[in-house]
Design a protein around this motif. Structure first.
Motif, mmCIF file in Angstrom:
data_model
loop_
_atom_site.group_PDB
_atom_site.id
_atom_site.type_symbol
_atom_site.label_atom_id
_atom_site.label_comp_id
_atom_site.label_asym_id
_atom_site.label_seq_id
_atom_site.Cartn_x
_atom_site.Cartn_y
_atom_site.Cartn_z
ATOM 1 N N ASN A 271 4.802 6.398 8.606
ATOM 2 C CA ASN A 271 4.148 7.693 8.445
ATOM 3 C C ASN A 271 2.901 7.559 7.586
ATOM 4 O OD1 ASN A 271 3.946 10.412 6.639
ATOM 5 N ND2 ASN A 271 4.624 10.904 8.711
ATOM 6 N N TYR A 272 3.009 6.740 6.533
ATOM 7 C CA TYR A 272 1.838 6.522 5.671
ATOM 8 C C TYR A 272 0.706 5.880 6.462
ATOM 9 C CZ TYR A 272 -1.236 4.174 2.392
ATOM 10 O OH TYR A 272 -2.353 3.718 1.742
ATOM 11 N N ALA A 273 1.025 4.869 7.278
ATOM 12 C CA ALA A 273 -0.002 4.200 8.073
ATOM 13 C C ALA A 273 -0.686 5.172 9.019
ATOM 14 C CB ALA A 273 0.622 3.036 8.849
ATOM 15 N N GLN A 274 0.095 6.056 9.639
ATOM 16 C CA GLN A 274 -0.475 7.033 10.569
ATOM 17 C C GLN A 274 -1.378 8.030 9.848
ATOM 18 O OE1 GLN A 274 2.973 8.702 12.449
ATOM 19 N NE2 GLN A 274 3.570 6.755 13.396
ATOM 20 N N GLN A 275 -0.900 8.528 8.683
ATOM 21 C CA GLN A 275 -1.706 9.496 7.942
ATOM 22 C C GLN A 275 -2.988 8.859 7.399
ATOM 23 O OE1 GLN A 275 -0.030 12.585 5.455
ATOM 24 N NE2 GLN A 275 2.000 11.644 5.698
ATOM 25 N N ALA A 276 -2.855 7.616 6.884
ATOM 26 C CA ALA A 276 -4.032 6.937 6.364
ATOM 27 C C ALA A 276 -5.034 6.661 7.472
ATOM 28 C CB ALA A 276 -3.617 5.630 5.682
ATOM 29 N N ASN A 277 -4.537 6.329 8.655
ATOM 30 C CA ASN A 277 -5.420 6.100 9.789
ATOM 31 C C ASN A 277 -6.169 7.370 10.184
ATOM 32 O OD1 ASN A 277 -5.598 6.126 13.074
ATOM 33 N ND2 ASN A 277 -6.112 4.128 12.207
ATOM 34 N N ALA B 134 3.990 10.748 2.131
ATOM 35 C CA ALA B 134 4.578 10.046 3.267
ATOM 36 C C ALA B 134 6.012 9.621 2.956
ATOM 37 C CB ALA B 134 3.740 8.828 3.628
ATOM 38 N N PRO B 135 6.972 9.883 3.852
ATOM 39 C CA PRO B 135 8.365 9.502 3.597
ATOM 40 C C PRO B 135 8.663 8.028 3.882
ATOM 41 C CG PRO B 135 8.199 10.639 5.696
ATOM 42 C CD PRO B 135 6.827 10.688 5.083
ATOM 43 N N ASN B 136 7.807 7.348 4.648
ATOM 44 C CA ASN B 136 8.056 5.958 4.984
ATOM 45 C C ASN B 136 6.734 5.262 5.302
ATOM 46 O OD1 ASN B 136 7.436 6.535 7.823
ATOM 47 N ND2 ASN B 136 9.473 7.478 7.895
ATOM 48 N N GLU B 137 6.803 3.973 5.521
ATOM 49 C CA GLU B 137 5.597 3.164 5.719
ATOM 50 C C GLU B 137 4.849 3.560 6.990
ATOM 51 O OE1 GLU B 137 6.891 -0.835 5.679
ATOM 52 O OE2 GLU B 137 7.541 -0.800 3.571
ATOM 53 N N HIS C 81 0.832 -1.207 0.000
ATOM 54 C CA HIS C 81 0.000 0.000 0.000
ATOM 55 C C HIS C 81 0.868 1.259 0.000
ATOM 56 C CE1 HIS C 81 -4.279 -1.098 0.413
ATOM 57 N NE2 HIS C 81 -3.752 -2.277 0.680
ATOM 58 N N PHE C 82 1.963 1.225 0.745
ATOM 59 C CA PHE C 82 2.859 2.382 0.753
ATOM 60 C C PHE C 82 3.439 2.620 -0.630
ATOM 61 C CE2 PHE C 82 7.283 3.932 1.170
ATOM 62 C CZ PHE C 82 6.991 5.227 1.609
ATOM 63 N N ASP C 83 3.830 1.533 -1.312
ATOM 64 C CA ASP C 83 4.356 1.660 -2.673
ATOM 65 C C ASP C 83 3.353 2.351 -3.587
ATOM 66 O OD1 ASP C 83 6.770 0.544 -2.150
ATOM 67 O OD2 ASP C 83 6.363 -1.382 -3.107
ATOM 68 N N ARG C 84 2.080 1.947 -3.459
ATOM 69 C CA ARG C 84 1.071 2.420 -4.413
ATOM 70 C C ARG C 84 0.420 3.743 -4.005
ATOM 71 N NH1 ARG C 84 -3.128 -0.823 -4.432
ATOM 72 N NH2 ARG C 84 -2.524 -2.299 -2.825
ATOM 73 N N HIS C 85 0.371 4.050 -2.694
ATOM 74 C CA HIS C 85 -0.379 5.222 -2.262
ATOM 75 C C HIS C 85 0.436 6.207 -1.421
ATOM 76 C CE1 HIS C 85 -3.898 3.162 -3.731
ATOM 77 N NE2 HIS C 85 -3.769 2.182 -2.864
#
Length: 300
Positions: free
Chosen positions: A284-290, A279-282, A269-273
């Motif tokens: 951070n992406y998880a936190q922002q998506a949450n 997001a600079p890393n996985e 998901h981080f690769d694609r979104h």
């Protein structure tokens, strides 16, 4: 067991197969593979009497602890594996941040398990992976030329150039008949590449679209396209909830601390979104998506 019996035990010596290269990697012999409609199933999903997936190859693109038993005590696993079309050799972790000695050891374990399963009559597709250029000394050993090989692109988007350098070296060394690619291949990957869909393999929704809300109207993320009328659920406006992406803190019934439900899905998901969120890393992406999910989000 006596000391002599222990020291002569094949599971202790691990020297029963023909080997290749300076590190004596066990050889996974080239086999004829039916490449029509290639399907994979994770080792963590196999079960007795699985008629629905009997034409699938079992893959090990998983955390190591989920399949260490295949190395430690393989024989009791043979019956359950035998109901499938074949297996990919396990991919024990060989991160470039590991000591080189451990990378070599885990490559040996992958080849040994593949050779062992072949010796028991299984159709085996060698899984190939690499680290820094110094890993080229050994990481392609034990795989015969013109074999069908398998690899994964899960979580390597940020290291594309690094990945492609090793991929091109693999093409030169092995000259594979075909490359089974778990997840999306890069356009630059040459040769006969067969993509295996990550979502389908893991029984996940194939397409997931995020929706945001403005003035109680639902808009597709990054656009001004008005979608269907949202429905109020627990004080949040949603169109449809479900899937496997975010699991905690939604509505009045959440309150958990986790930001991502299936950790194995996060790299993909981080690769694609990830770029959508900047997001600079996985993590951070998880936190922002949450946070996005908890402030009126739906997954369709």
């Amino acid at each position: 067991m006596t000391s002599e019996e222990f020291r002569s035990n094949p599971l202790f010596l691990r020297n029963q197969f023909k080997s290749d290269g300076v590190f004596e990697m066990p050889i996974i012999c080239r086999q004829n593979i039916d490449l029509k409609d290639v399907q994979l199933i994770g080792y963590d999903q196999i079960k007795p009497g699985d008629k629905a997936n009997e034409q699938s190859f079992v893959h090990f693109f998983l955390d190591d602890y989920k399949f260490e038993v295949v190395w430690n005590d393989p024989e009791p696993r043979l019956e359950k594996l035998s109901q499938y079309k074949g297996v990919l050799s396990p991919q024990f972790s060989a991160y470039y941040t590991m000591p080189v000695s451990l990378q070599i050891y885990n490559t040996f374990r992958s080849r040994w398990c593949g050779a062992y399963l072949q010796s028991k009559g299984f159709t085996v597709i060698p899984t190939v992976y690499w680290g820094q250029p110094q890993s080229y000394w050994y990481c392609f050993d034990g795989i015969e030329k013109n074999s069908v090989v398998a690899l994964s692109t899960l979580g390597v988007k940020k290291e594309k150039d690094f990945f492609l350098q090793g991929y091109n070296e693999m093409l030169r060394r092995i000259e594979p008949k075909a490359v089974i690619c778990y997840c999306d291949p890069f356009p630059e990957m040459k040769g006969h590449v067969i993509k295996v869909d990550y979502s389908k393999t893991n029984n996940l929704p194939h397409k997931k679209t995020f929706y945001g809300f403005v003035d109680n109207s639902c808009y597709k993320a990054g656009s001004t396209q008005l979608l269907e009328e949202p429905k109020e659920v627990n004080g949040h406006y949603v169109i449809k909830t479900g899937g496997y992406v975010i699991t905690s803190g939604f509505g009045g019934g959440g309150g958990g601390s986790r930001t991502w439900g299936n950790r194995e899905a996060l790299p993909d998901h981080f690769d694609r979104h990830g770029n959508d969120f900047g997001a600079p890393n996985e993590e951070n992406y998880a936190q922002q998506a949450n946070r996005f999910f908890r402030s009126e989000i739906a997954i369709k």
